[in-house]
Design a protein around this motif. Structure first.
Motif, PDB file in Angstrom:
ATOM      1  N   TRP A  11      -8.991  -6.922  18.879  1.00  0.00           N
ATOM      2  CA  TRP A  11      -7.911  -7.495  19.144  1.00  0.00           C
ATOM      3  C   TRP A  11      -7.968  -8.171  20.349  1.00  0.00           C
ATOM      4  O   TRP A  11      -8.775  -7.802  21.345  1.00  0.00           O
ATOM      5  CB  TRP A  11      -6.677  -6.387  19.388  1.00  0.00           C
ATOM      6  CG  TRP A  11      -6.412  -5.343  17.973  1.00  0.00           C
ATOM      7  CD1 TRP A  11      -6.921  -5.580  16.828  1.00  0.00           C
ATOM      8  CD2 TRP A  11      -6.018  -3.996  18.322  1.00  0.00           C
ATOM      9  NE1 TRP A  11      -6.621  -4.662  15.985  1.00  0.00           N
ATOM     10  CE2 TRP A  11      -5.945  -3.366  16.927  1.00  0.00           C
ATOM     11  CE3 TRP A  11      -5.662  -3.175  19.333  1.00  0.00           C
ATOM     12  CZ2 TRP A  11      -5.641  -2.199  16.683  1.00  0.00           C
ATOM     13  CZ3 TRP A  11      -5.132  -1.843  19.022  1.00  0.00           C
ATOM     14  CH2 TRP A  11      -5.076  -1.339  17.826  1.00  0.00           C
ATOM     15  N   LEU A  12      -7.258  -9.261  20.210  1.00  0.00           N
ATOM     16  CA  LEU A  12      -7.260 -10.319  21.347  1.00  0.00           C
ATOM     17  C   LEU A  12      -6.145 -10.095  22.434  1.00  0.00           C
ATOM     18  O   LEU A  12      -4.836  -9.728  22.067  1.00  0.00           O
ATOM     19  CB  LEU A  12      -7.268 -11.673  21.071  1.00  0.00           C
ATOM     20  CG  LEU A  12      -7.142 -12.810  22.055  1.00  0.00           C
ATOM     21  CD1 LEU A  12      -8.186 -13.056  23.001  1.00  0.00           C
ATOM     22  CD2 LEU A  12      -6.540 -14.143  21.255  1.00  0.00           C
ATOM     23  N   SER A  55      -9.564 -20.609  21.488  1.00  0.00           N
ATOM     24  CA  SER A  55     -11.023 -20.995  20.736  1.00  0.00           C
ATOM     25  C   SER A  55     -12.098 -21.111  21.536  1.00  0.00           C
ATOM     26  O   SER A  55     -13.069 -20.617  21.238  1.00  0.00           O
ATOM     27  CB  SER A  55     -10.488 -22.409  20.019  1.00  0.00           C
ATOM     28  OG  SER A  55      -9.409 -22.367  19.156  1.00  0.00           O
ATOM     29  N   LEU A 113     -12.989 -17.328  22.708  1.00  0.00           N
ATOM     30  CA  LEU A 113     -13.366 -16.641  21.339  1.00  0.00           C
ATOM     31  C   LEU A 113     -15.106 -17.273  21.387  1.00  0.00           C
ATOM     32  O   LEU A 113     -15.860 -16.502  21.023  1.00  0.00           O
ATOM     33  CB  LEU A 113     -12.731 -16.812  20.150  1.00  0.00           C
ATOM     34  CG  LEU A 113     -11.314 -16.283  20.227  1.00  0.00           C
ATOM     35  CD1 LEU A 113     -10.576 -16.342  19.209  1.00  0.00           C
ATOM     36  CD2 LEU A 113     -11.603 -14.407  20.414  1.00  0.00           C
ATOM     37  N   ARG A 118     -13.517 -12.951  15.570  1.00  0.00           N
ATOM     38  CA  ARG A 118     -12.182 -13.375  15.099  1.00  0.00           C
ATOM     39  C   ARG A 118     -11.212 -11.973  14.759  1.00  0.00           C
ATOM     40  O   ARG A 118     -11.233 -11.111  14.247  1.00  0.00           O
ATOM     41  CB  ARG A 118     -12.536 -13.647  13.573  1.00  0.00           C
ATOM     42  CG  ARG A 118     -13.519 -14.892  13.245  1.00  0.00           C
ATOM     43  CD  ARG A 118     -13.707 -15.098  11.760  1.00  0.00           C
ATOM     44  NE  ARG A 118     -12.449 -15.399  11.111  1.00  0.00           N
ATOM     45  CZ  ARG A 118     -11.865 -16.685  10.953  1.00  0.00           C
ATOM     46  NH1 ARG A 118     -12.488 -17.550  11.553  1.00  0.00           N
ATOM     47  NH2 ARG A 118     -10.816 -16.961  10.245  1.00  0.00           N
ATOM     48  N   PRO A 119     -10.241 -12.168  15.981  1.00  0.00           N
ATOM     49  CA  PRO A 119      -9.441 -10.978  16.066  1.00  0.00           C
ATOM     50  C   PRO A 119      -8.282 -10.722  14.983  1.00  0.00           C
ATOM     51  O   PRO A 119      -7.848 -11.825  14.457  1.00  0.00           O
ATOM     52  CB  PRO A 119      -8.686 -11.441  17.631  1.00  0.00           C
ATOM     53  CG  PRO A 119      -8.804 -12.787  17.587  1.00  0.00           C
ATOM     54  CD  PRO A 119     -10.048 -13.129  16.775  1.00  0.00           C
ATOM     55  N   ALA A 136      -3.282 -10.011  18.155  1.00  0.00           N
ATOM     56  CA  ALA A 136      -3.333 -10.316  19.428  1.00  0.00           C
ATOM     57  C   ALA A 136      -2.097 -10.011  19.977  1.00  0.00           C
ATOM     58  O   ALA A 136      -0.993  -9.946  19.683  1.00  0.00           O
ATOM     59  CB  ALA A 136      -3.546 -11.918  19.544  1.00  0.00           C
ATOM     60  N   ASP A 167      -3.209 -18.881  14.714  1.00  0.00           N
ATOM     61  CA  ASP A 167      -3.874 -18.435  13.236  1.00  0.00           C
ATOM     62  C   ASP A 167      -4.446 -16.985  13.476  1.00  0.00           C
ATOM     63  O   ASP A 167      -5.394 -16.858  13.032  1.00  0.00           O
ATOM     64  CB  ASP A 167      -4.873 -19.452  12.967  1.00  0.00           C
ATOM     65  CG  ASP A 167      -5.230 -19.178  11.480  1.00  0.00           C
ATOM     66  OD1 ASP A 167      -4.417 -18.639  10.516  1.00  0.00           O
ATOM     67  OD2 ASP A 167      -6.473 -19.715  11.026  1.00  0.00           O
ATOM     68  N   VAL A 168      -3.772 -16.029  14.253  1.00  0.00           N
ATOM     69  CA  VAL A 168      -4.320 -14.701  14.274  1.00  0.00           C
ATOM     70  C   VAL A 168      -3.345 -14.110  13.430  1.00  0.00           C
ATOM     71  O   VAL A 168      -2.091 -14.095  13.312  1.00  0.00           O
ATOM     72  CB  VAL A 168      -4.033 -14.112  15.730  1.00  0.00           C
ATOM     73  CG1 VAL A 168      -4.492 -12.880  15.496  1.00  0.00           C
ATOM     74  CG2 VAL A 168      -5.184 -15.045  16.645  1.00  0.00           C
ATOM     75  N   ALA A 184       0.356 -11.286  15.827  1.00  0.00           N
ATOM     76  CA  ALA A 184       0.386 -11.805  17.198  1.00  0.00           C
ATOM     77  C   ALA A 184       1.730 -11.362  17.826  1.00  0.00           C
ATOM     78  O   ALA A 184       2.816 -11.462  17.148  1.00  0.00           O
ATOM     79  CB  ALA A 184       0.408 -13.205  17.238  1.00  0.00           C
TER      80      ALA A 184
END
Length: 325
Positions: free
Chosen positions: A12-13, A53, A56, A64-65, A68, A96-97, A100
């Protein structure tokens, strides 16, 4: 705003997006502390998506989380954000997660409070912070304010924009400073105009005018590095005193019997000066509620990236199977 469907995959971000820097980390296991932490300069990227971006790709091995949680220094409206002191604005959906969540940065800082160790806090007077409503505030690029409320289902953070209330003044000298600031064309002077990194430099110039002396063209970092200079030292002392009054107002507004915590990027650079200042005396000075304020503990956060800890705590609480969302 939280978007998504089935339970998200790790990692997870987490992010803490301020007016100057964007801080990122990865949560690789539920309940784990953020790892792969990196700090990127916000001015180096056109958009938040560009900064994500870059992080990462360059600091997280191309991860690729699956989820987030991003804490941003500015108001949130559903899935949309707008930084108060930087040009980034948009929708979290643009990242694009799959899952979020947006938090105000001081919501995330508030969520970190139950997870901070004793070595990550410097006491500033009063009893040890206890269980109960907590308040957190702090000067950085702006002045953030948040709260944390205990419930039967865990801690609930309170966002706010308390840094934009009218600045508190306690004596004629501080009124003179505010008048000098208004002469700069500020109009009504709000707390953030003084109690922030840029505000400290503004306060230095205002005190120079009040004292009838010339102000050297010093940045905030230079002022806090020259505390043996009389004007620099006075600036920091007035800053700490006004911050104490402001913190007392926040404590009364939220009923923060569980403690008041100071965060932000400015104070960890002057910890000893804050401890020796009249911050605590000003915090507890109130014509009606001095005993109430004297019973509230105050502490300075010195953890390196506490908002990332708070964002990770939100993800763990809401995405761990069996916990309410």
């Amino acid at each position: 705003m939280f978007t998504g469907g089935p339970d998200p995959e790790l990692p997870w971000l987490v992010a803490d997006i301020g007016g100057t820097n964007a801080r990122f980390g990865l949560v690789t296991a539920s309940g784990a502390a953020p790892s792969h932490v990196a700090v990127l300069p916000g001015a180096g990227y056109a958009t938040l998506g560009d900064a994500v971006s870059a992080y990462l790709a360059e600091h997280a091995g191309g991860a690729r989380p699956g989820a987030a949680c991003l804490a941003v220094a500015g108001p949130i409206d559903g899935d949309r954000y707008r930084l108060t002191n930087a040009p980034w604005a948009g929708s979290i959906r643009d990242l694009d997660v799959p899952y979020a969540k947006l938090l105000n940065d001081f919501e995330a800082l508030a969520l970190s409070l139950p997870h901070l160790g004793a070595d990550e806090l410097v006491p500033l007077g009063g009893p040890e912070p206890s269980y109960g409503v907590k308040a957190v505030l702090g000067p950085g690029t702006g002045l953030g304010v948040g709260g944390l409320v205990p419930t039967d289902h865990g801690w609930v953070p309170l966002p706010g924009e308390g840094g934009h209330v009218i600045v508190p003044t306690a004596d004629d000298r501080e009124l003179e400073v505010v008048r000098a600031l208004r002469e700069e064309g500020l109009g009504p002077v709000v707390a953030e105009h003084v109690l922030s990194g840029p505000g400290l430099a503004r306060l230095y110039r205002a005190l120079a005018r009040v004292n009838g002396v010339a102000a050297a063209p010093l940045a905030t970092s230079e002022i806090v590095a020259r505390l043996d200079d009389p004007l620099c030292g006075e600036t920091v002392e007035v800053f700490c005193g006004m911050l104490g009054s402001f913190a007392g107002n926040v404590a009364l507004t939220l009923g923060a019997r569980g403690g008041v915590y100071l965060g932000g990027g400015v104070l960890p650079r002057i910890v000893e000066r804050v401890c020796a200042s009249n911050f605590r005396a000003r915090f507890a000075t109130n014509p009606d509620m001095s005993d109430y304020l004297a019973g509230i503990g105050t502490a300075l956060i010195v953890a390196p990236q506490p908002a990332l800890t708070g964002a990770a705590a939100w993800l763990t609480q809401h995405l761990t199977p069996g916990t309410p969302r």
